[in-house]
Design a protein around this motif. Structure first.
Motif, PDB file in Angstrom:
ATOM      1  N   PHE A   1      65.215  89.786  59.526  1.00 33.94           N
ATOM      2  CA  PHE A   1      65.599  89.305  58.195  1.00 33.94           C
ATOM      3  C   PHE A   1      67.089  89.025  58.151  1.00 33.94           C
ATOM      4  O   PHE A   1      67.536  88.033  57.572  1.00 33.94           O
TER       5      PHE A   1
ATOM      6  N   PRO B   1      41.927  76.547  53.734  1.00 29.59           N
ATOM      7  CA  PRO B   1      43.352  76.888  53.806  1.00 29.59           C
ATOM      8  C   PRO B   1      43.850  76.971  55.258  1.00 29.59           C
ATOM      9  O   PRO B   1      43.162  77.499  56.123  1.00 29.59           O
TER      10      PRO B   1
ATOM     11  N   TYR C   1      45.808  78.824  56.584  1.00 33.74           N
ATOM     12  CA  TYR C   1      46.030  80.175  57.083  1.00 33.74           C
ATOM     13  C   TYR C   1      44.917  80.645  58.013  1.00 33.74           C
ATOM     14  O   TYR C   1      45.051  81.686  58.658  1.00 33.74           O
TER      15      TYR C   1
ATOM     16  N   VAL D   1      44.951  83.757  60.692  1.00 34.43           N
ATOM     17  CA  VAL D   1      43.945  84.822  60.684  1.00 34.43           C
ATOM     18  C   VAL D   1      43.278  84.919  62.051  1.00 34.43           C
ATOM     19  O   VAL D   1      43.116  86.011  62.610  1.00 34.43           O
TER      20      VAL D   1
ATOM     21  N   ALA E   1      45.612  86.491  64.563  1.00 36.67           N
ATOM     22  CA  ALA E   1      45.747  87.933  64.338  1.00 36.67           C
ATOM     23  C   ALA E   1      44.492  88.658  64.798  1.00 36.67           C
ATOM     24  O   ALA E   1      44.559  89.728  65.426  1.00 36.67           O
TER      25      ALA E   1
ATOM     26  N   LEU F   1      44.405  89.199  68.494  1.00 37.59           N
ATOM     27  CA  LEU F   1      45.200  90.342  68.937  1.00 37.59           C
ATOM     28  C   LEU F   1      44.386  91.622  68.822  1.00 37.59           C
ATOM     29  O   LEU F   1      44.284  92.411  69.767  1.00 37.59           O
ATOM     30  N   LEU F   2      43.767  91.813  67.657  1.00 37.43           N
ATOM     31  CA  LEU F   2      43.020  93.043  67.444  1.00 37.43           C
ATOM     32  C   LEU F   2      41.829  93.139  68.386  1.00 37.43           C
ATOM     33  O   LEU F   2      41.573  94.190  68.975  1.00 37.43           O
TER      34      LEU F   2
ATOM     35  N   GLU G   1      53.559  96.419  55.986  1.00 36.90           N
ATOM     36  CA  GLU G   1      54.025  95.143  55.441  1.00 36.90           C
ATOM     37  C   GLU G   1      52.839  94.264  55.060  1.00 36.90           C
ATOM     38  O   GLU G   1      52.807  93.672  53.987  1.00 36.90           O
TER      39      GLU G   1
ATOM     40  N   LEU H   1      50.972  96.438  64.095  1.00 33.82           N
ATOM     41  CA  LEU H   1      51.447  95.053  63.996  1.00 33.82           C
ATOM     42  C   LEU H   1      50.263  94.113  63.815  1.00 33.82           C
ATOM     43  O   LEU H   1      50.325  93.167  63.030  1.00 33.82           O
ATOM     44  N   GLY H   2      49.175  94.390  64.537  1.00 34.75           N
ATOM     45  CA  GLY H   2      47.990  93.553  64.387  1.00 34.75           C
ATOM     46  C   GLY H   2      47.450  93.622  62.974  1.00 34.75           C
ATOM     47  O   GLY H   2      47.077  92.597  62.390  1.00 34.75           O
ATOM     48  N   VAL H   3      47.429  94.832  62.402  1.00 39.16           N
ATOM     49  CA  VAL H   3      46.932  94.981  61.034  1.00 39.16           C
ATOM     50  C   VAL H   3      47.836  94.228  60.067  1.00 39.16           C
ATOM     51  O   VAL H   3      47.355  93.566  59.150  1.00 39.16           O
TER      52      VAL H   3
ATOM     53  N   LEU I   1      49.681  91.555  60.693  1.00 38.27           N
ATOM     54  CA  LEU I   1      49.435  90.119  60.835  1.00 38.27           C
ATOM     55  C   LEU I   1      48.104  89.746  60.202  1.00 38.27           C
ATOM     56  O   LEU I   1      48.005  88.738  59.493  1.00 38.27           O
ATOM     57  N   PHE I   2      47.083  90.558  60.428  1.00 35.36           N
ATOM     58  CA  PHE I   2      45.759  90.268  59.905  1.00 35.36           C
ATOM     59  C   PHE I   2      45.734  90.376  58.389  1.00 35.36           C
ATOM     60  O   PHE I   2      45.254  89.484  57.688  1.00 35.36           O
TER      61      PHE I   2
ATOM     62  N   SER J   1      47.832  87.492  56.745  1.00 40.06           N
ATOM     63  CA  SER J   1      47.249  86.150  56.871  1.00 40.06           C
ATOM     64  C   SER J   1      45.917  86.065  56.125  1.00 40.06           C
ATOM     65  O   SER J   1      45.616  85.051  55.487  1.00 40.06           O
ATOM     66  N   PHE J   2      45.141  87.138  56.181  1.00 35.33           N
ATOM     67  CA  PHE J   2      43.885  87.172  55.441  1.00 35.33           C
ATOM     68  C   PHE J   2      44.165  87.096  53.950  1.00 35.33           C
ATOM     69  O   PHE J   2      43.475  86.381  53.195  1.00 35.33           O
TER      70      PHE J   2
ATOM     71  N   TYR K   1      46.747  85.673  52.469  1.00 34.20           N
ATOM     72  CA  TYR K   1      47.151  84.310  52.116  1.00 34.20           C
ATOM     73  C   TYR K   1      45.939  83.386  52.094  1.00 34.20           C
ATOM     74  O   TYR K   1      45.819  82.507  51.240  1.00 34.20           O
ATOM     75  N   TYR K   2      45.046  83.618  53.055  1.00 33.50           N
ATOM     76  CA  TYR K   2      43.851  82.752  53.141  1.00 33.50           C
ATOM     77  C   TYR K   2      43.008  82.885  51.876  1.00 33.50           C
ATOM     78  O   TYR K   2      42.635  81.885  51.251  1.00 33.50           O
TER      79      TYR K   2
ATOM     80  N   ARG L   1      44.735  81.280  48.830  1.00 37.60           N
ATOM     81  CA  ARG L   1      44.655  79.812  48.816  1.00 37.60           C
ATOM     82  C   ARG L   1      43.252  79.336  48.502  1.00 37.60           C
ATOM     83  O   ARG L   1      43.051  78.285  47.887  1.00 37.60           O
ATOM     84  N   LEU L   2      42.287  80.133  48.940  1.00 36.79           N
ATOM     85  CA  LEU L   2      40.893  79.759  48.685  1.00 36.79           C
ATOM     86  C   LEU L   2      40.587  79.810  47.185  1.00 36.79           C
ATOM     87  O   LEU L   2      39.906  78.956  46.630  1.00 36.79           O
TER      88      LEU L   2
ATOM     89  N   PRO M   1      53.617  83.620  48.839  1.00 36.90           N
ATOM     90  CA  PRO M   1      53.746  84.125  50.207  1.00 36.90           C
ATOM     91  C   PRO M   1      55.151  84.644  50.482  1.00 36.90           C
ATOM     92  O   PRO M   1      56.114  84.193  49.874  1.00 36.90           O
TER      93      PRO M   1
ATOM     94  N   GLN N   1      58.940  90.498  51.639  1.00 35.94           N
ATOM     95  CA  GLN N   1      60.304  90.416  52.168  1.00 35.94           C
ATOM     96  C   GLN N   1      60.763  91.611  53.003  1.00 35.94           C
ATOM     97  O   GLN N   1      61.913  92.004  52.920  1.00 35.94           O
ATOM     98  N   GLY N   2      59.880  92.216  53.757  1.00 37.41           N
ATOM     99  CA  GLY N   2      60.336  93.288  54.635  1.00 37.41           C
ATOM    100  C   GLY N   2      60.442  94.642  53.970  1.00 37.41           C
ATOM    101  O   GLY N   2      60.940  95.583  54.583  1.00 37.41           O
TER     102      GLY N   2
END
Lengths: 349, 313, 507
Positions: free
Chosen positions: A154, A321, A323, A327, A330, A333-334, B45, B99-101, B103-104, B107-108, B110-111, B114-115, B226, B230-231
């Protein structure tokens, strides 16, 4: 039900794990696509046509893959030595802005044969410096580098934003703030005429081979591997832990910084705050999919780029979307983590 | 100098401090609970992001605000369960799994957003929590508007800090958590199931993280966009170390941190020659400094980061 | 003897290819003290862990007071009255004594811990069995002996009628061990039934009523203590008349390593306090002591992983300054670390990599590792030191403890080092492997290597060492000749009593 450690990892299973992981991720993503009301198989079809369907999309994929190879290598090199560098994103941006600044103000006018290598070095150095701060905090204050590298992302992006708004602002650009452009001589030559594909791809692949060589054949490679597998044992055997980690950090940060430098010199020629759609974080996924193997990183980066570019096209044409790409990546990765687990353990009743 | 005093003397600053602190308190408590049992949850996060989204979405679709918080808690708990399966049952790297959680979950989130909410010119809003004036106390001069006119989730956060401190230090389940995070084998020898304890701590902690995120969309702001977290999640992880893994210190740490953040915001308007980015950097740099100061001194739960496998040689 | 309180019937347990317990049946009567005897790896801890519910057996049943226990549930075992005092204490350093004892004893749904009642009960039990503790002391601050008392009290607090002690004297001084056994006998008199695991014949003969011998996972013999002797037990334990090698006469050569007033300070604490010793070529200097008295730091100092804060260290007559690992290896110091898994090898790396890791400078050219030479070196070690279980490319983790130790010894001894530093070299090994390790050490001694042997095993030190010093609280006693050493004398030295003794000067 419990888990029992396997004595030998079946080779076939080890090679198949990334594929299994990807398939699993795509299957789960399929559920999400279905939730959006779209036909799943058509969607997958569009992902692939989105990537390989035309010259434009194929080159786009390769262009996207280039920084991913480098940030993937950055993460792989670090994780192998148990240095948790999650700061690839920030290092990427610092490399990018360093190159913009150096080209516009330091090296302007130099011939490409001189300027490009110099700028690449500058970009790498910038990334290196950013990672050395968390490393120093770890060695000196025992601070876990995961959080510090994350927080510095950041800070780095804010720093770049500040420079773009101020000192390095491009006065001729209106609207979205961007940095001054790099010198024309600094732009990377194209690989393919009339496309955006640049030689950065070749540089990245070459570097992957170099990293592989260093890791598997050099004394440093053996020592850094030992340091990651068993720090206590490594120290006992005389591996200079601190110094080794410093070199690992320099290489890792340097690779991420280089990714930013090449992206600027090869693609746009200037820096904006949205230069990276998360290359640093995706690099981590790439590294894990490749099981930290440098050559595997190239393939994993191609896969990830395929997902992003293909899903972009698919989502635009089918109204899902965008995204969905993030998804899926990600999820890869898992599922890769789980798949690797099952190469090491079997289930027992 | 007088400018600084002016800022410090304004009740608005202190009210803002409590507001800024709320998601930090909740997130830090959630991370702390999990780490006390021995598991680092870097999914924070992403879980905060998802909680912010799903809580808001529930309210957008007609639920009342408290139900929104509940939905956010459940959403967080869901990802907590995922993290627990990966790190407790499978014993995978807590760093990478977290970290995987993240990211998942983000992104999930946001998906789904948007839906359900197509792109529009101005993002849709909901009616957020309104500040509640505590009868009597809120009419005190200065202190009233500063501390006693906050939205309900803020009071909830402070109450939870106190409750969690009590639970950890005075109840049997708190003892079980503290022992599991120090030596799971010891817990097992006392008839406790360390895996169950870890699952519970991670899931409950993640629920708190979900609520932390929802505070942003249901109280601090009134829409979801989105990267709004912010961390903050990472800052909470740093605050856990700063708080030496104690809930009462987490409360103080979050308040202290929020003070600097709130102060920095107001300083921006005063020192307008300085680029705003410098001010925005302060929270992150402060967190790093806090870590540098406390990392060696804080007594870390000894079994943190170590998977517990039964009966393995 | 009275009614049986515990019955293990047909217990079997396999870990991978290793049959740790093979159809074992065992009965314990009320008020009895049974010793479970066997060498390392015989399956004693596995069996007791099954009893307590840490492991689930593949077959067989556990019956306590007539009720069959559900397998794999420590809570069921505790409820039935079984308590275990583990070798590696099952305690939490961050909690107080009272908290350690209380955890898990109340319902997890209860809103408040009843510390008042718990404290009362703890003090009562503490009185009854003479185990003094401060309930509010932080466990991490207590000494090893005190921590063990807490471990015992934990079991008693849970109303255990059957207590299992796993190698209880491993970390105790002789005096503390004697006190412990007195406590055990008192417990038996009060009606508790006890099992204790040990591999020390003296203890077993002195304290147990009945002795059960395990070997290779099977129960091979049961004897009443009064009807057997140490020699018979030793043979039953090992299965054949294995004698450990004993040193023959030798004449030591010149002094190769000398420490004068060396102090090592880490974290503000003096771990080694002004120690003196002299090591000569062709002799074994034994450093005896209960673990935790500074041995680890001494080994680190000589291995190059810790630096001295005061005093001087003379290597081959020259002041060595700060000794690094690279220096140590280059100058011909062979090092066998205390913890072979954590320090000695990198488990996930191949055998050849572990063979050359500490001497990479000699197996590399221009920074590139010479894999061929490395594999050849590993092959030589495997051959000469009888390392079984893999080829040079096998992952080292897969070797058994004994073979791993042979690899570690081999990579050092094959270069004929001038000095060998061996810390607890036979720890955790079965008798066959112990004999092999001792033989190699004596062989090196014969060849002129100066051996510094750090050990907590009196028998090992008396058999191998020419001169012996005791390490207590970071201090070294003056050296005594082996001829003047017996277990009583050494026991006193280990308790710090050396000023009083007539020292026959051997330094």
């Amino acid at each position: 039900m419990r888990f029992e450690r396997r004595e030998h990892r079946p080779a076939a299973l080890v090679i198949a794990t990334p594929l299994i992981a990807v398939v699993a991720a795509l299957a789960i993503a399929g559920v999400l696509i279905a939730l959006a009301g779209a036909p799943v198989l058509t969607a997958y079809g569009k992902i692939f046509t989105g990537t390989f369907g035309s010259k434009l999309s194929a080159t786009e994929t390769l262009i996207r893959a280039t920084p991913l190879i480098l940030t993937g290598l950055a993460a792989a090199v670090a994780f192998r030595a148990r240095l948790w560098n999650i700061g690839g994103e920030g290092q990427f941006y610092l490399g990018a802005i360093a190159v913009a600044a150096a080209s516009a103000h330091l090296f302007a006018g130099l011939a490409p044969i001189l300027q490009i290598p110099l700028l690449l070095i500058v970009g790498a150095l910038a990334g290196m410096v950013l990672l050395l701060v968390p490393l120093w905090l770890r060695l000196r204050f025992s601070v876990d580098e995961v959080v510090t590298t994350l927080l510095l992302n950041f800070v780095a992006i804010l720093f770049v934003s500040m420079l773009i708004d101020g000192v390095l602002k491009d006065p001729t650009a209106f609207g979205w703030p961007q940095s001054e452009a790099v010198d024309r001589a600094a732009r990377l030559p194209k690989l393919l005429a009339r496309s955006r594909l640049h030689i950065g791809l070749l540089i990245a692949i070459a570097i992957a081979f170099v990293v592989h060589f260093v890791q598997s054949r050099t004394v440093f490679g053996v020592q850094s591997r030992a340091a990651g597998l068993n720090p206590t044992g490594a120290v006992f055997s005389g591996v200079p832990l601190g110094r080794t980690l410093v070199f690992v950090a320099m290489i890792s940060g340097g690779l991420a910084g280089l990714a930013g430098a090449i992206e600027v010199l090869g693609v746009k020629g200037y820096v904006t705050t949205d230069l990276s759609p998360g290359y640093g974080y995706s690099g981590i996924v790439v590294a894990m999919l490749a099981n930290l193997n440098p050559l595997g990183v190239v393939l994993a980066a191609l896969f990830t780029a395929t997902m992003f570019v293909g899903a972009d096209g698919m989502s635009r044409s089918m109204g899902i979307p965008t995204y969905i790409a993030d998804v899926t990546v990600a999820l890869s990765l898992l599922s890769m983590l789980v798949a690797v687990f099952f190469t090491q353990y079997r289930i027992r009743r | 100098m007088s400018v600084l005093i002016d800022i410090l003397a304004s009740a608005g600053l202190w009210a803002a401090v409590l507001r800024i602190a709320t998601p930090l308190i909740l997130g830090t408590l959630g991370a702390l609970l999990s780490e006390r049992a021995g598991v680092l949850n870097l999914g924070i996060e992403g879980i905060m992001t998802f909680g912010a989204m799903i809580g808001w979405l529930a309210v957008y679709n007609g639920a009342d605000l408290w139900t929104g918080l509940l939905v956010a808690a459940l959403g967080g708990a869901m990802f907590g369960l995922l993290h627990a399966v990966l790190t407790v049952t499978l014993g995978l790297s807590q760093h990478v799994s977290g970290l995987g959680v993240t990211l998942f979950a983000s992104s999930f989130g946001y998906y789904v957003f948007r839906l359900m909410v197509p792109v529009a010119g101005t993002p849709p809003t909901i009616e957020p929590f309104q500040p509640i004036a505590i009868p009597g106390l809120s009419s005190l001069p200065f202190v009233g508007p500063a501390f006693f006119t906050q939205t309900p989730p803020t009071y909830l956060a402070i109450a939870l800090a106190v409750v969690l401190a009590y639970i950890l230090s005075r109840t049997p389940v708190g003892l079980a958590i503290r022992m599991t995070g120090e030596n799971p084998h010891a817990a097992e020898s006392q008839g406790i199931n360390p895996m169950a304890v870890r699952y519970g701590a991670i899931i409950a902690g993640s629920a708190l993280m979900g609520i932390a995120g929802a505070f942003l969309t249901l109280s601090a702001f009134n829409s979801f966009f989105p990267t709004m977290v912010q961390g903050r999640g990472w800052i909470c992880i740093a605050l856990v170390v700063f708080a030496s893994w104690k809930p009462e210190r987490a409360l103080l740490g979050a308040l202290l941190f929020a003070f600097f953040d709130g102060f920095q915001l107001r300083l921006q308007t005063v020192l307008d020659g300085v680029p705003y980015q410098i001010f925005l950097m302060i929270p992150y740099l402060l967190s790093i400094a806090a870590l540098a100061v406390m990392a060696r001194r804080a007594r870390v739960p000894q079994a943190l980061m170590q998977p517990y496998r039964r009966g393995e040689r | 003897m009275t009614n049986p309180v515990l019955q293990l019937a047909g217990i079997s347990k396999r870990f991978g290819d290793n049959l740790a317990s093979d159809d074992i049946s065992l009965t314990l009567h009320e008020g009895e003290i049974v010793a479970l005897l066997g060498e390392n790896g015989a399956g004693k801890t596995t069996l007791m862990s099954i009893l307590f519910g840490h492991y689930v057996p593949d077959s067989g049943t556990v019956t306590v007071m007539g009720e069959e226990l559900p397998p794999g549930k420590p809570r069921a075992a505790i409820r039935a009255g079984v308590g275990m005092v583990h070798q590696h204490f099952a305690l939490a350093g961050n909690l107080t004594v009272l908290e350690n004892v209380m955890t898990g004893t109340e319902s997890l749904w209860s809103p408040a811990s009843n510390t008042v009642a718990a404290r009362r009960k703890l003090l009562q039990i503490s009185e009854r069995f003479g185990l003094k503790v401060d309930p509010d002391a932080r466990l991490g601050d207590l000494s090893v002996g005190e921590q063990q008392r807490v471990e015992i009290l934990k079991a008693l607090y849970n109303d255990a009628r059957i207590l299992v002690f796993d190698e209880p004297t491993a970390v105790l001084t002789k005096i503390e061990a004697e006190k412990l056994f007195a406590t055990l006998k008192d417990m038996a008199r009060q009606g508790l039934s006890l099992i204790f695991i040990s591999h020390k014949l003296d203890e077993v003969m002195a304290t147990a009523d009945r002795i059960v011998v395990l070997r290779g996972g099977r129960l091979v013999a049961e004897r009443k203590a009064a009807e057997t002797n140490k020699a018979e037990l030793a043979e039953l334990m090992v299965g054949r008349a294995v004698k450990r090698p004993v040193r023959d006469a030798s004449t030591p050569g010149e002094v190769v390593l000398e420490a004068i007033g060396v102090t090592v300070r880490t974290g503000g604490v003096d771990r080694l306090k002004s120690v003196d010793f002299r090591l000569r070529a062709g002799e074994v200097l034994g450093i005896i002591g209960v673990s935790g008295n500074g041995q680890a730091v001494l080994a680190q100092l000589l291995s190059g992983t810790a630096q001295r804060s005061a005093g001087s260290l003379l290597l081959f007559g020259e002041d060595v300054g700060d000794l690094t690992v690279a220096d140590a290896v280059d100058k011909g110091i062979g090092r066998v670390p205390e913890d072979r898994n954590r320090e000695g090898v990198i488990g996930e790396m191949a055998i050849w990599e572990n063979a050359v890791l500490e001497r990479l400078s000699r197996y590399s050219r221009y920074g590139l590792v010479d894999r061929k030479a490395g594999m050849a070196f590993a092959g030589k070690i495997i051959e000469a030191f009888d390392v079984r279980g893999g080829s040079p490319t096998t992952r080292t983790r897969l070797l058994s403890g004994g073979n791993m130790q042979k690899l570690i010894l081999g990579r050092n001894l094959i270069e004929h080092p001038r000095i060998l530093l061996a810390a607890q070299p036979a720890r955790g090994l079965d008798e066959g492997a112990v004999a092999a390790v001792h033989e190699r050490i004596l062989e090196a001694r014969r060849a002129g290597t100066a051996v510094l042997l750090i050990s907590e095993d009196l028998d090992e030190v008396m058999a191998l060492a020419d001169r012996i010093q005791a390490i207590v609280g970071g201090r070294l006693s003056p050296a005594i000749d082996a001829e003047h050493a017996d277990s009583r004398r050494l026991g006193l030295m280990m308790a710090g009593e050396w000023e009083k003794e007539q020292v026959v000067h051997a330094v």
